[in-house]
Design an enzyme around this catalytic site. Structure first.
Site, mmCIF file in Angstrom:
data_model
loop_
_atom_site.group_PDB
_atom_site.id
_atom_site.type_symbol
_atom_site.label_atom_id
_atom_site.label_comp_id
_atom_site.label_asym_id
_atom_site.label_seq_id
_atom_site.Cartn_x
_atom_site.Cartn_y
_atom_site.Cartn_z
ATOM 1 N N TYR A 1 0.846 -1.208 0.000
ATOM 2 C CA TYR A 1 0.000 0.000 0.000
ATOM 3 C C TYR A 1 0.874 1.249 0.000
ATOM 4 O O TYR A 1 0.664 2.183 -0.792
ATOM 5 C CB TYR A 1 -0.886 -0.061 1.246
ATOM 6 C CG TYR A 1 -1.618 1.199 1.638
ATOM 7 C CD1 TYR A 1 -2.849 1.527 1.073
ATOM 8 C CD2 TYR A 1 -1.110 2.041 2.636
ATOM 9 C CE1 TYR A 1 -3.541 2.665 1.472
ATOM 10 C CE2 TYR A 1 -1.788 3.181 3.035
ATOM 11 C CZ TYR A 1 -3.006 3.497 2.445
ATOM 12 O OH TYR A 1 -3.678 4.627 2.846
ATOM 13 N N LYS B 1 1.260 4.234 -2.715
ATOM 14 C CA LYS B 1 0.948 5.635 -2.376
ATOM 15 C C LYS B 1 2.125 6.550 -2.741
ATOM 16 O O LYS B 1 1.913 7.691 -3.175
ATOM 17 C CB LYS B 1 0.606 5.764 -0.890
ATOM 18 C CG LYS B 1 -0.741 5.144 -0.504
ATOM 19 C CD LYS B 1 -1.917 5.872 -1.128
ATOM 20 C CE LYS B 1 -3.251 5.462 -0.498
ATOM 21 N NZ LYS B 1 -4.394 6.091 -1.186
ATOM 22 N N ILE C 1 -6.947 8.748 9.975
ATOM 23 C CA ILE C 1 -8.286 9.350 9.922
ATOM 24 C C ILE C 1 -9.293 8.294 10.376
ATOM 25 O O ILE C 1 -9.256 7.144 9.906
ATOM 26 C CB ILE C 1 -8.641 9.800 8.485
ATOM 27 C CG1 ILE C 1 -7.523 10.677 7.865
ATOM 28 C CG2 ILE C 1 -9.982 10.517 8.470
ATOM 29 C CD1 ILE C 1 -7.340 12.050 8.465
HETATM 30 N N1 LIG Z 1 -8.360 6.391 7.103
HETATM 31 C C1 LIG Z 1 -7.062 6.645 7.178
HETATM 32 O O1 LIG Z 1 -6.441 6.585 8.267
HETATM 33 C C2 LIG Z 1 -6.292 7.065 5.951
HETATM 34 C C3 LIG Z 1 -4.984 7.554 6.113
HETATM 35 C C4 LIG Z 1 -4.258 7.932 4.987
HETATM 36 C C5 LIG Z 1 -4.825 7.815 3.735
HETATM 37 N N2 LIG Z 1 -6.089 7.340 3.617
HETATM 38 C C6 LIG Z 1 -6.623 7.232 2.260
HETATM 39 O O2 LIG Z 1 -7.877 7.875 2.186
HETATM 40 C C7 LIG Z 1 -8.677 7.253 1.182
HETATM 41 C C8 LIG Z 1 -10.032 6.888 1.744
HETATM 42 O O3 LIG Z 1 -9.870 6.001 2.825
HETATM 43 P P1 LIG Z 1 -10.990 5.736 3.916
HETATM 44 O O4 LIG Z 1 -10.286 5.664 5.217
HETATM 45 O O5 LIG Z 1 -12.121 6.668 3.741
HETATM 46 O O6 LIG Z 1 -11.406 4.234 3.523
HETATM 47 P P2 LIG Z 1 -12.818 3.481 3.485
HETATM 48 O O7 LIG Z 1 -12.481 2.038 3.493
HETATM 49 O O8 LIG Z 1 -13.731 4.012 4.536
HETATM 50 O O9 LIG Z 1 -13.389 3.890 2.062
HETATM 51 C C9 LIG Z 1 -12.794 3.457 0.872
HETATM 52 C C10 LIG Z 1 -13.869 3.286 -0.171
HETATM 53 O O10 LIG Z 1 -13.217 2.909 -1.387
HETATM 54 C C11 LIG Z 1 -13.962 1.886 -1.991
HETATM 55 N N3 LIG Z 1 -13.083 1.070 -2.832
HETATM 56 C C12 LIG Z 1 -12.114 0.216 -2.432
HETATM 57 N N4 LIG Z 1 -11.542 -0.364 -3.486
HETATM 58 C C13 LIG Z 1 -12.153 0.142 -4.580
HETATM 59 C C14 LIG Z 1 -12.007 -0.093 -5.965
HETATM 60 N N5 LIG Z 1 -11.125 -0.992 -6.434
HETATM 61 N N6 LIG Z 1 -12.781 0.608 -6.825
HETATM 62 C C15 LIG Z 1 -13.693 1.505 -6.359
HETATM 63 N N7 LIG Z 1 -13.896 1.733 -5.051
HETATM 64 C C16 LIG Z 1 -13.131 1.057 -4.173
HETATM 65 C C17 LIG Z 1 -14.548 1.083 -0.848
HETATM 66 O O11 LIG Z 1 -15.687 0.317 -1.242
HETATM 67 C C18 LIG Z 1 -14.879 2.191 0.160
HETATM 68 O O12 LIG Z 1 -16.206 2.644 -0.009
HETATM 69 C C19 LIG Z 1 -7.851 6.056 0.685
HETATM 70 O O13 LIG Z 1 -7.134 6.451 -0.463
HETATM 71 C C20 LIG Z 1 -6.899 5.812 1.817
HETATM 72 O O14 LIG Z 1 -5.724 5.166 1.404
HETATM 73 C C21 LIG Z 1 -6.841 6.949 4.675
#
Ligand SMILES: NC(=O)c1ccc[n+]([C@@H]2O[C@H](COP(=O)([O-])OP(=O)(O)OC[C@H]3O[C@@H](n4cnc5c(N)ncnc54)[C@H](O)[C@@H]3O)[C@@H](O)[C@H]2O)c1
Length: 260
Positions: free
Chosen positions: A153, A157, A186
């Site tokens: 991952y 990124k 987050i």
């Molecule tokens: N939550 C954290 O701590 C955090 C930290 C750094 C970065 N991020 C990034 O933020 C973004 C959102 O994360 P989140 O925490 O809201 O996650 P989440 O799991 O709540 O939401 C992710 C969404 O993406 C969808 N998804 C996954 N694979 C997919 C695909 N192949 N095609 C289409 N949709 C797909 C899922 O169904 C889900 O609805 C991501 O890019 C994640 O890497 C999150």
């Protein structure tokens, strides 16, 4: 209403950060296409937008599948004629230690996290170039900036950050801006497995953050809104950490030295 009549596509819009971005953009007047591989989640976000009087379209697509991306973006063009804003937010994270994961797991992470950005950007860029206006916001992670485990991952990124910079320098001449946000921890459903194992995980992680808390989806949505708006008209290729200060230094080390 700073995004009045703009057409936005948000991948992974069915949950967490993506849903918060859809709601923020919608509140600023955008029409929002909520794209997610899970249609029920996309529909739930669209229902929330609809309840707030925001024009929304729920789309099911896997961002790592070129045909699915083309079809989904085609439906946006059919309905609204153009895409002004793309947020590449969909992601998964599976596995960490490269000694224990297999090739399939590696490929899955890279395909969703990095190839997904390539495919979605490729689908909207010709239209943005033709109208000489557009903005792409990629959601990377602090994991793409330093070693924090989750190797497949994190490597993907890091690739998203570099791809952002290259797209920014290439398409700036067409008034297309491309920026990347690197969130820290987050509080979203992506953490559910870890919360199930340890309900105190966010409290523990909060200690690493100079601002003393983990982030909320709205913290990222506010930054995405700024980058999408004309307030950021001269900002492209930026790597914006939304991380409570995590990447500013080694907070724990400093405290140790100060004997706290
Ligand atoms: N939550 C954290 O701590 C955090 C930290 C750094 C970065 N991020 C990034 O933020 C973004 C959102 O994360 P989140 O925490 O809201 O996650 P989440 O799991 O709540 O939401 C992710 C969404 O993406 C969808 N998804 C996954 N694979 C997919 C695909 N192949 N095609 C289409 N949709 C797909 C899922 O169904 C889900 O609805 C991501 O890019 C994640 O890497 C999150």
């Amino acid at each position: 209403m700073q995004l009045q009549n703009r057409v936005a596509v948000v991948t992974g819009g069915g949950s967490g950060i993506g849903r918060a971005i859809c709601r923020r953009f919608g509140a600023e007047g955008a029409q929002v296409a909520v794209l997610d591989r899970d249609l029920a989640r996309a529909q739930e976000t669209a229902r929330l937008l609809d309840a707030d009087g925001i024009k929304a379209l729920a789309l099911a697509a896997d961002v790592s599948n070129a045909q699915a991306v083309t079809d989904a973006l085609g439906r946006v063009l059919e309905k609204w004629d153009r895409v002004d804003i793309l947020v590449n937010n969909a992601a998964i994270s599976q596995g960490d230690d490269i000694l224990t994961i297999d090739e399939t797991t590696w490929d899955l992470n890279l395909n969703v996290v990095l190839k997904g950005v390539f495919l979605c950007a490729k689908a909207v860029l010709p239209g943005m170039i033709a109208q000489q206006r557009g903005t792409i916001i990629n959601i990377a992670s602090v994991n793409g900036l330093t070693g924090l485990s989750e190797e497949p991952y994190s490597a993907a990124k890091a690739g998203v950050i570099n791809l952002t910079q290259n797209m920014a320098i290439k398409y700036g001449q067409h008034n297309v801006r491309v920026n990347v946000i690197c969130p820290g921890t987050i509080q979203t459903p992506i953490w559910q497995n870890r919360v199930d194992k340890d309900p105190t995980v966010f409290a523990k992680l909060a200690k690493w953050y100079p601002l003393g808390r983990v982030g909320q989806p709205e913290d990222v949505a506010n930054a995405a809104f700024f980058l999408a708006s004309d307030q950021a008209a001269w900002i492209t290729g930026a790597v914006l950490n939304v991380d409570g200060g995590l990447m500013a230094g080694r907070y724990g080390m400093g405290r140790e030295l100060e004997g706290e």
